[in-house]
Design a protein around this motif. Structure first.
Motif, PDB file in Angstrom:
ATOM      1  N   ILE A  44       5.387  21.216 -20.347  1.00 14.02           N
ATOM      2  CA  ILE A  44       4.659  21.904 -19.322  1.00 14.02           C
ATOM      3  C   ILE A  44       3.636  20.924 -19.420  1.00 14.02           C
ATOM      4  N   GLU A  45       3.154  19.767 -18.914  1.00 15.78           N
ATOM      5  CA  GLU A  45       1.571  19.536 -19.217  1.00 15.78           C
ATOM      6  C   GLU A  45       0.744  19.201 -19.961  1.00 15.78           C
ATOM      7  N   GLY A  46       1.185  19.103 -21.275  1.00 17.84           N
ATOM      8  CA  GLY A  46       1.233  18.928 -22.648  1.00 17.84           C
ATOM      9  C   GLY A  46       1.395  20.347 -23.092  1.00 17.84           C
ATOM     10  N   LYS A  47       1.870  21.708 -22.545  1.00 16.73           N
ATOM     11  CA  LYS A  47       1.612  22.664 -22.800  1.00 16.73           C
ATOM     12  C   LYS A  47       2.893  23.475 -23.085  1.00 16.73           C
ATOM     13  N   ASN A  48       3.238  24.142 -24.349  1.00 12.33           N
ATOM     14  CA  ASN A  48       5.080  25.026 -24.711  1.00 12.33           C
ATOM     15  C   ASN A  48       4.984  26.357 -24.073  1.00 12.33           C
ATOM     16  N   TYR A  49       5.288  26.862 -23.249  1.00  9.81           N
ATOM     17  CA  TYR A  49       5.691  27.490 -22.597  1.00  9.81           C
ATOM     18  C   TYR A  49       7.367  28.351 -23.479  1.00  9.81           C
ATOM     19  N   VAL A  50       7.522  29.669 -24.004  1.00  7.51           N
ATOM     20  CA  VAL A  50       8.560  29.917 -24.008  1.00  7.51           C
ATOM     21  C   VAL A  50       9.571  30.987 -23.166  1.00  7.51           C
ATOM     22  N   ILE A  51      10.332  31.025 -23.178  1.00  7.14           N
ATOM     23  CA  ILE A  51      11.028  32.198 -22.502  1.00  7.14           C
ATOM     24  C   ILE A  51      12.087  32.836 -22.985  1.00  7.14           C
ATOM     25  N   ASP A  52      11.450  33.768 -23.167  1.00  6.73           N
ATOM     26  CA  ASP A  52      11.773  34.919 -24.225  1.00  6.73           C
ATOM     27  C   ASP A  52      11.470  34.466 -25.777  1.00  6.73           C
ATOM     28  N   ALA A  53      11.174  36.015 -26.128  1.00  7.87           N
ATOM     29  CA  ALA A  53      11.156  35.687 -28.447  1.00  7.87           C
ATOM     30  C   ALA A  53      12.269  36.323 -29.188  1.00  7.87           C
ATOM     31  N   GLY A  54      13.189  36.270 -29.229  1.00  6.58           N
ATOM     32  CA  GLY A  54      14.506  36.331 -29.582  1.00  6.58           C
ATOM     33  C   GLY A  54      14.283  36.942 -31.591  1.00  6.58           C
ATOM     34  N   PRO A  55      15.366  37.173 -31.830  1.00 12.05           N
ATOM     35  CA  PRO A  55      15.808  37.095 -32.935  1.00 12.05           C
ATOM     36  C   PRO A  55      15.404  36.453 -33.914  1.00 12.05           C
ATOM     37  N   ASP A  56      15.591  35.317 -33.841  1.00 14.37           N
ATOM     38  CA  ASP A  56      15.288  34.381 -33.687  1.00 14.37           C
ATOM     39  C   ASP A  56      14.053  32.494 -33.874  1.00 14.37           C
ATOM     40  N   PHE A  57      13.674  33.266 -33.525  1.00 13.42           N
ATOM     41  CA  PHE A  57      12.605  32.876 -33.115  1.00 13.42           C
ATOM     42  C   PHE A  57      11.360  32.071 -34.104  1.00 13.42           C
ATOM     43  N   ARG A  58      11.433  32.970 -34.902  1.00 15.77           N
ATOM     44  CA  ARG A  58      10.801  31.996 -36.137  1.00 15.77           C
ATOM     45  C   ARG A  58      11.678  30.085 -36.008  1.00 15.77           C
ATOM     46  N   VAL A  72       4.241  33.813 -23.899  1.00 11.07           N
ATOM     47  CA  VAL A  72       5.508  33.414 -23.826  1.00 11.07           C
ATOM     48  C   VAL A  72       6.258  34.641 -23.157  1.00 11.07           C
ATOM     49  N   LEU A  73       6.961  34.052 -22.060  1.00 10.22           N
ATOM     50  CA  LEU A  73       7.659  34.398 -20.791  1.00 10.22           C
ATOM     51  C   LEU A  73       9.046  35.748 -20.750  1.00 10.22           C
ATOM     52  N   PHE A  74       8.778  36.782 -20.483  1.00 14.22           N
ATOM     53  CA  PHE A  74       9.985  37.526 -21.326  1.00 14.22           C
ATOM     54  C   PHE A  74      11.104  37.467 -19.866  1.00 14.22           C
ATOM     55  N   THR A  75      12.503  38.072 -19.921  1.00 17.91           N
ATOM     56  CA  THR A  75      13.178  37.846 -19.193  1.00 17.91           C
ATOM     57  C   THR A  75      13.097  39.640 -18.783  1.00 17.91           C
ATOM     58  N   HIS A  76      13.423  40.557 -19.634  1.00 18.64           N
ATOM     59  CA  HIS A  76      13.982  41.986 -20.132  1.00 18.64           C
ATOM     60  C   HIS A  76      13.842  41.832 -21.246  1.00 18.64           C
ATOM     61  N   GLU A  77      13.969  43.272 -21.794  1.00 23.16           N
ATOM     62  CA  GLU A  77      13.349  44.313 -22.962  1.00 23.16           C
ATOM     63  C   GLU A  77      14.794  44.355 -23.248  1.00 23.16           C
ATOM     64  N   MET A  82      13.111  40.214 -27.509  1.00 25.60           N
ATOM     65  CA  MET A  82      12.326  39.880 -27.857  1.00 25.60           C
ATOM     66  C   MET A  82      12.369  40.770 -29.336  1.00 25.60           C
ATOM     67  N   ALA A  83      12.857  40.294 -29.828  1.00 26.72           N
ATOM     68  CA  ALA A  83      12.468  41.015 -31.364  1.00 26.72           C
ATOM     69  C   ALA A  83      11.929  40.236 -31.956  1.00 26.72           C
ATOM     70  N   GLY A  84      12.003  38.599 -31.556  1.00 27.69           N
ATOM     71  CA  GLY A  84      10.883  38.153 -32.608  1.00 27.69           C
ATOM     72  C   GLY A  84       9.318  37.586 -32.489  1.00 27.69           C
ATOM     73  N   LEU A  85       9.223  38.397 -31.282  1.00 26.19           N
ATOM     74  CA  LEU A  85       8.025  38.793 -30.440  1.00 26.19           C
ATOM     75  C   LEU A  85       6.650  38.696 -32.247  1.00 26.19           C
ATOM     76  N   ASP A  86       6.121  39.411 -33.475  1.00 28.19           N
ATOM     77  CA  ASP A  86       5.482  39.260 -34.055  1.00 28.19           C
ATOM     78  C   ASP A  86       5.243  38.251 -35.054  1.00 28.19           C
ATOM     79  N   ASP A  87       6.302  37.187 -34.893  1.00 31.52           N
ATOM     80  CA  ASP A  87       5.942  35.886 -35.159  1.00 31.52           C
ATOM     81  C   ASP A  87       5.266  34.615 -34.448  1.00 31.52           C
ATOM     82  N   VAL A  88       4.888  35.545 -33.070  1.00 31.42           N
ATOM     83  CA  VAL A  88       3.404  34.565 -32.538  1.00 31.42           C
ATOM     84  C   VAL A  88       2.367  34.542 -33.776  1.00 31.42           C
ATOM     85  N   ARG A  89       1.750  35.454 -35.039  1.00 33.73           N
ATOM     86  CA  ARG A  89       0.926  35.270 -35.370  1.00 33.73           C
ATOM     87  C   ARG A  89       0.616  34.244 -35.869  1.00 33.73           C
TER      88      ARG A  89
END
Length: 257
Positions: A44-58, A72-77, A82-89
């Motif tokens: 959106i407008e040149g920027k990236n957003y992800v809905i959910d970051a599961g085990p396959d995020f990387r 990152v937008l999360f739908t639920h827990e 949500m298992a891949g969030l560590d990879d936003v490092r």
């Protein structure tokens, strides 16, 4: 506002193929029958957003060559979301900033429990840097400028947030939806919604329930996601669907004005 949405994953919590499964879906060699865990990339407008970051995020970030990520937008827990969030490092390092995380209070509690090391006062080097932005079932703005309408659905007894942005809406892990929430979706051109399989399930729409929900919303086009290997191959699913409903697949992309 021009933007695009790409399906990063269209599979259910186990993905397809399922570990050790020899069914005809899991052994299919057709690319559309290989489904990573559910996620969507919004550009959106040149920027990236992800809905959910599961085990396959990387794997998804590498597969779709995502070089920057605003939030990152999360739908639920649940873990498959949500298992891949560590990879936003990686993005923390490249972009020299904390990652914005839009989530409910319940998701924040789960993130603080699961990724406790990221929230400690004395931070260990190299941990993910996260900026939690709490959202409720009320309209909010991504990056302060992009209007988002949350849509609350029930995943058995768990509230889950879907999201509508302009003519696009994304709903996952729904079993029941109140009429007031359905009204928020009226007028969308593209609706993504979960349909686990043909048989009933305690916490997910089956095919019949998903089609009933689509009929209530009346989008121009609808796409099924969060698909189990019990549903069938992509081709088998498509044969079951009415003219304006399709099976989503990993890599499917939509463009919007």
């Amino acid at each position: 506002m021009k933007f695009s949405a790409t399906i990063l994953g269209s599979g259910t919590s186990q993905g397809i193929p399922v570990i050790a499964c020899e069914c005809h879906v899991c052994t299919s060699e057709k690319p559309k029958d290989n489904r990573l865990r559910c996620s969507v990339l919004l550009e959106i407008e040149g920027k990236n957003y992800v809905i959910d970051a599961g085990p396959d995020f990387r794997q998804q970030m590498l597969k779709f060559k995502v070089k920057s990520l605003e939030a990152v937008l999360f739908t639920h827990e649940h873990k498959d979301h949500m298992a891949g969030l560590d990879d936003v490092r990686a993005f923390n390092f490249i972009e020299s900033r904390d990652m914005d995380i839009y989530c409910s209070k319940a998701v924040e509690i789960a993130l603080r429990r699961e990724y406790h090391y990221a929230f400690q006062e004395d931070k260990y080097p190299g941990i993910p840097q996260l900026n939690i932005i709490n959202i409720e079932n009320k309209p909010f703005q991504l990056s302060g400028t992009i209007p988002v309408i949350p849509v609350e659905v029930m995943h058995y007894f768990m509230p889950v947030l879907g999201f509508r942005i302009a003519d696009f809406a994304y709903i996952t892990d729904a079993k029941t939806v109140e009429l007031a929430e359905i009204e928020k979706l009226k007028g969308v051109k593209v609706l993504i919604v979960n349909a686990l399989r043909k048989e009933p399930h305690i916490s997910h729409f089956n095919l019949e329930e998903a089609l009933n929900f689509i009929e209530q919303v009346k989008p121009e086009r609808a796409y099924l996601t969060h698909i189990s290997h019990l549903f069938g191959t992509h081709e088998e699913i498509e044969r079951e669907l009415p003219p304006n409903v399709f099976a989503a697949f990993d890599g499917l992309k939509f463009e919007f004005d």
